[in-house]
Design an enzyme around this catalytic site. Sequence first.
Site, PDB file in Angstrom:
ATOM      1  N   PRO A 127      -6.986   4.422 -57.947  1.00 37.92           N
ATOM      2  CA  PRO A 127      -6.223   5.286 -58.848  1.00 37.92           C
ATOM      3  C   PRO A 127      -5.053   5.936 -58.126  1.00 37.92           C
ATOM      4  CG  PRO A 127      -8.252   6.373 -58.179  1.00 37.92           C
ATOM      5  CD  PRO A 127      -8.307   4.981 -57.620  1.00 37.92           C
ATOM      6  N   SER A 128      -3.949   6.100 -58.831  1.00 42.00           N
ATOM      7  CA  SER A 128      -2.792   6.788 -58.260  1.00 42.00           C
ATOM      8  C   SER A 128      -3.138   8.245 -58.002  1.00 42.00           C
ATOM      9  CB  SER A 128      -1.604   6.692 -59.216  1.00 42.00           C
ATOM     10  OG  SER A 128      -0.565   7.566 -58.822  1.00 42.00           O
ATOM     11  N   THR A 153      -0.815  10.608 -58.212  1.00 43.40           N
ATOM     12  CA  THR A 153       0.146  11.458 -58.919  1.00 43.40           C
ATOM     13  C   THR A 153       0.404  11.047 -60.362  1.00 43.40           C
ATOM     14  OG1 THR A 153       1.957  10.089 -58.062  1.00 43.40           O
ATOM     15  CG2 THR A 153       1.347  12.049 -56.786  1.00 43.40           C
ATOM     16  N   ASP A 208      15.206   5.224 -42.678  1.00 40.60           N
ATOM     17  CA  ASP A 208      15.151   6.229 -41.608  1.00 40.60           C
ATOM     18  C   ASP A 208      14.520   5.677 -40.336  1.00 40.60           C
ATOM     19  OD1 ASP A 208      12.549   6.096 -42.547  1.00 40.60           O
ATOM     20  OD2 ASP A 208      12.202   8.259 -42.412  1.00 40.60           O
ATOM     21  N   ASP A 234      13.746   0.199 -42.050  1.00 45.69           N
ATOM     22  CA  ASP A 234      14.003   0.899 -43.302  1.00 45.69           C
ATOM     23  C   ASP A 234      15.052   1.982 -43.100  1.00 45.69           C
ATOM     24  OD1 ASP A 234      12.379   2.621 -41.846  1.00 45.69           O
ATOM     25  OD2 ASP A 234      11.491   3.503 -43.627  1.00 45.69           O
ATOM     26  N   GLU A 293       0.425  -0.019 -41.237  1.00 42.33           N
ATOM     27  CA  GLU A 293       0.329  -0.436 -42.628  1.00 42.33           C
ATOM     28  C   GLU A 293       1.101  -1.742 -42.779  1.00 42.33           C
ATOM     29  OE1 GLU A 293      -0.143   3.226 -45.552  1.00 42.33           O
ATOM     30  OE2 GLU A 293       1.779   3.300 -44.514  1.00 42.33           O
ATOM     31  N   SER A 297      13.748   8.083 -46.614  1.00 45.24           N
ATOM     32  CA  SER A 297      13.243   6.855 -45.992  1.00 45.24           C
ATOM     33  C   SER A 297      13.769   5.607 -46.687  1.00 45.24           C
ATOM     34  CB  SER A 297      11.712   6.890 -45.986  1.00 45.24           C
ATOM     35  OG  SER A 297      11.174   5.819 -45.267  1.00 45.24           O
ATOM     36  N   ASN A 356       3.416  -2.342 -44.640  1.00 45.81           N
ATOM     37  CA  ASN A 356       4.849  -2.071 -44.809  1.00 45.81           C
ATOM     38  C   ASN A 356       5.592  -1.901 -43.490  1.00 45.81           C
ATOM     39  OD1 ASN A 356       4.334   0.589 -43.904  1.00 45.81           O
ATOM     40  ND2 ASN A 356       4.109   1.372 -45.986  1.00 45.81           N
TER      41      ASN A 356
END
Length: 671
Positions: free
Chosen positions: A631-632, A634, A385, A383, A503, A169, A505
């Site tokens: 919180p993330s 990952t 893709d 973007d 979103e 992407s 984005n």
Amino acid sequence: MCRGSKVQFSNRALKFGLRREFLDVMLSSRLWNRACKRVASVALAIPLVPPSSMHFPSSGNFGRRLSLVPAIVSSSSRSCSRRSASLDAPAAAAAAAVGVLEMDLDLLSRLREAADEFPPPPGEKYSYGTAGFRADGSRLGSTVFRTGVLAALRSLKTEKVIGLVITASHNHEHHNGIKIADPDGGMLTLDWEEYAEMMANAGNSDLLLKVVEDVIKREDIQGGSPSGKVFLARDTRSTGPALIEAARKGIEAVQGVVAENKGILTTPQLHWMVRATNKDEIGSELQYFQTLSNAFRLLLDLGPSNLFKPETLIVDASNGVGASKILELGQKLEALDMEIRNTGGKGNVLNYLVGADFVQKEKVFPLNFDASSDQDKRCVSVDGDADRLVYFYFGPSQTDKSLAMHLLDGDKIMALFSSFILDQLRMMEKSTNFVGESDSRPPNVVIPGYGTVKLGVVQTAYANGASTNYLQQKLGLEVALTPTGVKHLHARAEAYDIGIYFEANGHGTILMQESFVDWLREHGNTLPSVEGRTAVKRLVAVSELFNSGVGDALSGILMVEIILRYREWSIQQWDSIYTDLPSKQLTIKGVDRSLITTTADETRVKSIPQLQDAIDVEVAKYKAGRSFVRPSGTENLVRVYAEAATQESAVTLAEAVGRLILQYLQAAPES
């Protein structure tokens, strides 16, 4: 029900002619229980083996036994055929079990040999998120191969076409990734993400085979006559061809499944083709372009007389796969005048200082755009893709006379789309002369003969507060908040007759329930007024224009251009429907993210009430203040988002909340 014992079955099976090697594998495998259940369904006498005793041995003997399977199965099958007329029940059970296990064991033997070609890189841990798997493209071969295996199993399970696209992407060129499209054209169902991660992180071929065996058993995947198919596609990255080959080998290591390489496509194109094929429609790239083009032309025809035509649209194609696809679309639509920049080629790097993600996050114009020469022009960025888009233009800043970039992100795109859809519903409602509430507000749009049309928009906590206020207060729409991630937005939007999500984005789409679209097609022409019937036709055209599986930048561009023509708006007029609140995002690293849990919409902290109380105190100090922490999923870090009436206040608020995180997490007990 199953009767007898494992010993009785063994004796009779051997007497029948089943070879000892094959019997040993059958009786030591967890797949045995699945075969028992299959045969038990036709009242054959097969003993069930306790699940705790079912496993493939992990030693080298495992591979030796599997290598015997083709000859064993062939011999046993021929014997079954010769003697089928005189079989007693246990012998018939043995014959049936051979048939059930033939696919399972052959699958595993072929898979082991193929998997050995793609050993996993040491020390890697993969997580299947909204965007599938992502990593350096040179280290993804094993993961792509294994995802191909999963896609093949998913096809056998659903007996439908599955899609698999190689793309990263908006990420840098050296990255790559892989994600799966489900039969409905949407993202891989959440239930199977666990399987994807189990396969990707299985340390060697033996462990991979155990995971595959477990998936087959848990999902009761049947082999034999049903055949599977997986569509493959990729973007323009240099690692794409090798990864496509790895995916193909993974798919075709599963007996009964074939891979069909569709070449270079945008991610939305592949999703669209999977959905269309599974609906028994023409699922080709040509048909994709024809469907979008026909919908665009119909919406033009259904527009006001003397339809306004704006100036040329300037497209930043991010040096990605979207460049050639947008060019091809433009060639089919004479009414759409576009100038395409950043089309790739020598010296141009995918997603480097270009593309929707770069423009939206950095809020600066991409390469090959100039504030002076491009002043006041309508510009759009997609973007890598082509599943995201954001619009922008260069004009006087809000604080002085200098030229600045003005961003129209996913929030503002959703506001434009929502107001257009609402206009059509109101036109239909007015057409019926329905007398409802004195101030009938959405979602209380009522169409006699259909009922209440549930219209809703879906955002995450990261949506700008000004956009939420516009949707709720100006348009009167229901706004639902979900956790961050397109899969959550998409699932929530499906709860409405018409659900719209984006979103910030620029990833989003318009979803319409098939039952609602069917009603429009069948009964919409009965509305008494021309305006109402026209609105019906427009909504049907919108349903054809949009990709119901994922966000599609090409669909989004066409929809924006239609609405601006209908309203005779410049991009500046569109931008003026509301003014974004200044915002600031921070990342607090080196903290234990597990100490923070949030509410479902991610707007408030649950696990440390004192932290949320302290955040509330800080927010109250600022006009139009809003802040939350997340919180993330990952990494050991926590993200901070803050809004306020001025940029200075937004920055100050974000920094204050960041200090609170450090303070309360340091004092928090170990989890």
